[in-house]
Scaffold this motif. Structure first.
Motif, PDB file in Angstrom:
ATOM      1  N   MET A 116      -0.444 -16.757  -2.979  1.00  0.00           N
ATOM      2  CA  MET A 116      -1.136 -15.617  -3.548  1.00  0.00           C
ATOM      3  C   MET A 116      -1.518 -15.965  -4.988  1.00  0.00           C
ATOM      4  O   MET A 116      -1.234 -17.059  -5.473  1.00  0.00           O
ATOM      5  N   THR A 150     -12.536 -12.866  -9.790  1.00  0.00           N
ATOM      6  CA  THR A 150     -11.291 -12.119  -9.599  1.00  0.00           C
ATOM      7  C   THR A 150     -10.908 -11.377 -10.876  1.00  0.00           C
ATOM      8  O   THR A 150     -10.536 -10.199 -10.837  1.00  0.00           O
ATOM      9  N   SER A 210       0.533 -10.351 -14.669  1.00  0.00           N
ATOM     10  CA  SER A 210       0.160 -11.186 -13.529  1.00  0.00           C
ATOM     11  C   SER A 210      -1.150 -10.664 -12.953  1.00  0.00           C
ATOM     12  O   SER A 210      -1.280  -9.465 -12.667  1.00  0.00           O
ATOM     13  N   ASN A 212      -2.262 -11.254 -10.083  1.00  0.00           N
ATOM     14  CA  ASN A 212      -1.985 -10.846  -8.707  1.00  0.00           C
ATOM     15  C   ASN A 212      -1.414  -9.432  -8.659  1.00  0.00           C
ATOM     16  O   ASN A 212      -1.778  -8.631  -7.793  1.00  0.00           O
ATOM     17  N   ASP A 213      -0.522  -9.111  -9.618  1.00  0.00           N
ATOM     18  CA  ASP A 213       0.030  -7.756  -9.673  1.00  0.00           C
ATOM     19  C   ASP A 213      -1.071  -6.749 -10.012  1.00  0.00           C
ATOM     20  O   ASP A 213      -1.099  -5.636  -9.464  1.00  0.00           O
ATOM     21  N   TRP A 215      -4.171  -7.058  -9.270  1.00  0.00           N
ATOM     22  CA  TRP A 215      -4.986  -6.925  -8.058  1.00  0.00           C
ATOM     23  C   TRP A 215      -4.306  -5.986  -7.065  1.00  0.00           C
ATOM     24  O   TRP A 215      -4.962  -5.156  -6.436  1.00  0.00           O
ATOM     25  N   LYS A 216      -3.003  -6.118  -6.919  1.00  0.00           N
ATOM     26  CA  LYS A 216      -2.250  -5.233  -6.027  1.00  0.00           C
ATOM     27  C   LYS A 216      -2.469  -3.770  -6.420  1.00  0.00           C
ATOM     28  O   LYS A 216      -2.729  -2.918  -5.568  1.00  0.00           O
ATOM     29  N   ASN A 223       0.343  -7.568  -0.875  1.00  0.00           N
ATOM     30  CA  ASN A 223       0.489  -8.985  -1.184  1.00  0.00           C
ATOM     31  C   ASN A 223      -0.324  -9.484  -2.368  1.00  0.00           C
ATOM     32  O   ASN A 223       0.010 -10.491  -2.977  1.00  0.00           O
ATOM     33  N   GLY A 224      -1.420  -8.808  -2.685  1.00  0.00           N
ATOM     34  CA  GLY A 224      -2.296  -9.312  -3.729  1.00  0.00           C
ATOM     35  C   GLY A 224      -3.494 -10.010  -3.116  1.00  0.00           C
ATOM     36  O   GLY A 224      -3.922  -9.686  -2.022  1.00  0.00           O
ATOM     37  N   TYR A 225      -4.046 -10.982  -3.846  1.00  0.00           N
ATOM     38  CA  TYR A 225      -5.222 -11.674  -3.302  1.00  0.00           C
ATOM     39  C   TYR A 225      -4.854 -13.083  -2.843  1.00  0.00           C
ATOM     40  O   TYR A 225      -4.027 -13.749  -3.455  1.00  0.00           O
ATOM     41  N   ASN A 289       4.078 -18.216  -6.991  1.00  0.00           N
ATOM     42  CA  ASN A 289       3.660 -17.283  -5.937  1.00  0.00           C
ATOM     43  C   ASN A 289       3.298 -17.986  -4.630  1.00  0.00           C
ATOM     44  O   ASN A 289       2.407 -17.529  -3.904  1.00  0.00           O
ATOM     45  N   ASP A 301      -6.617  -7.942   3.690  1.00  0.00           N
ATOM     46  CA  ASP A 301      -6.650  -8.530   2.346  1.00  0.00           C
ATOM     47  C   ASP A 301      -7.783  -9.540   2.216  1.00  0.00           C
ATOM     48  O   ASP A 301      -8.490  -9.571   1.197  1.00  0.00           O
TER      49      ASP A 301
END
Length: 330
Positions: A116, A150, A210, A212-213, A215-216, A223-225, A289, A301
């Motif tokens: 991720m 992103t 983060s 990813n966080d 994005w969540k 899970n995120g991207y 990750n 996702d």
């Protein structure tokens, strides 16, 4: 004379019988040799190769009759060429390359996610959240490429006025780290394991968020991207289903092992050709990750991720949104 001829005939017959006895064994060896199927597995230098480090180093038998050849591709260009020429039976690629490979070759399918998002917003400024980026100069990699898209997607979701930001783009994380380490710029989005190297060089650098966080939170996903994806040739998967299923299971185990044995993972990675120093890999694993998730559990996702890339630039996914056949069925 007759005795001599008799001896010669006996010798010829004996040699023929010996040859006859040896032949089936030789043929059997040849058949066994021919029965071994070579499987080409490629991954890019960096985190994705750490995911296969244990497999590539220890080379366990996945299934009898298969000979696995692991290759670490040193550049995005060489990885893309290998995949587009369909020289890889199995490959770990950036997730958008999975879409491009599917659209361009019609012969690669997504089997699962191996990593991720591993990018982080870092700064030496007084920044505590993404919204605080307004009016700042921000370092990032690959203008118009997936890291940039992103980031911009997350910024928009957090209602950041993009026109107020000054993006300082470089080609790679290796170019961004020196700028942040010397504080020529104070803020940027940096991926692991480059982030760990940066924080060693500049202890004043702090992690704000983060990606990813973020994005969540923005996309209401667990899970995120998907940053890195394992793809398999469709025809290879059809003909070797048991092997593919077993390999994916072993890949999941390899990632789990790397997460639990970061020091050994760094050492293994160096031995298989990963350029990042083992000590950096060891310290970066906590934020890397790396995680294996089967494609069937990531469809929503992926669809969301591909749609955002497509809306930004259709070329990033190969000219069109991939359909549901891109996912490897069970």
């Amino acid at each position: 004379m007759r005795k001599t001829i008799s001896i010669l005939v006996s010798m010829v017959l004996g040699m023929t019988l010996l040859a006859g006895c040896a032949s089936p064994k030789e043929n059997k060896k040849e058949e066994i040799k021919e029965a071994v199927k070579k499987v080409n597995i490629v991954a890019p230098d960096g985190l994705p190769s750490i995911a296969i480090a244990q497999l590539a180093k220890e080379n366990p038998e996945i299934k009898n009759g298969y000979d696995l050849i692991y290759t670490v591709e040193k550049s995005p260009e060489s990885l893309s060429t290998t995949v587009m020429k369909q020289e890889a039976d199995i490959a770990i690629v950036p997730s958008n390359m999975a879409a491009i490979a599917y659209n361009k070759t019609s012969n690669y399918k997504i089997a699962g996610t191996v990593g991720m998002g591993s990018f982080y917003l870092v700064s030496t400024d007084n920044i505590s959240e993404i919204k605080d980026l307004e009016g700042k100069e921000v370092g990032n990699t690959g203008k118009g490429l997936t890291p940039d898209i992103t980031v911009q997607s997350v910024l928009k979701a957090n209602e950041v006025d993009l026109s107020s930001l000054k993006f300082n783009y470089v080609n790679s994380a290796s170019e961004l780290v020196p700028l942040l380490a010397t504080e020529k710029i104070s803020t940027g989005f940096v991926p692991e394991p480059a982030l760990t190297a940066l924080m060693i060089k500049n202890p004043n650098m702090k992690i704000v968020k983060s990606l990813n966080d973020a994005w969540k939170e923005a996309n209401k996903t667990e899970n995120g991207y998907p940053q890195s994806t394992v793809i398999v040739k469709a025809d290879f998967a059809d003909e070797n289903k048991e092997f593919v299923d077993s390999f994916l299971g072993q890949l999941s185990n390899s990632i789990e092992w790397a997460n639990k044995n970061s020091k050994e993972a760094g050492e293994y990675a160096k031995e298989i050709g990963v350029s990042t120093e083992p000590k950096i890999i060891e310290k970066s694993m906590e934020r890397s990750n790396l995680k294996f998730i089967l494609a069937k559990d990531m469809i929503e996702d992926y669809n969301n991720y591909f749609k955002k890339l497509f809306d930004y630039d259709i070329k990033t996914v190969g000219g069109k949104l991939p359909d549901e056949k891109i996912y490897l069925s069970e």
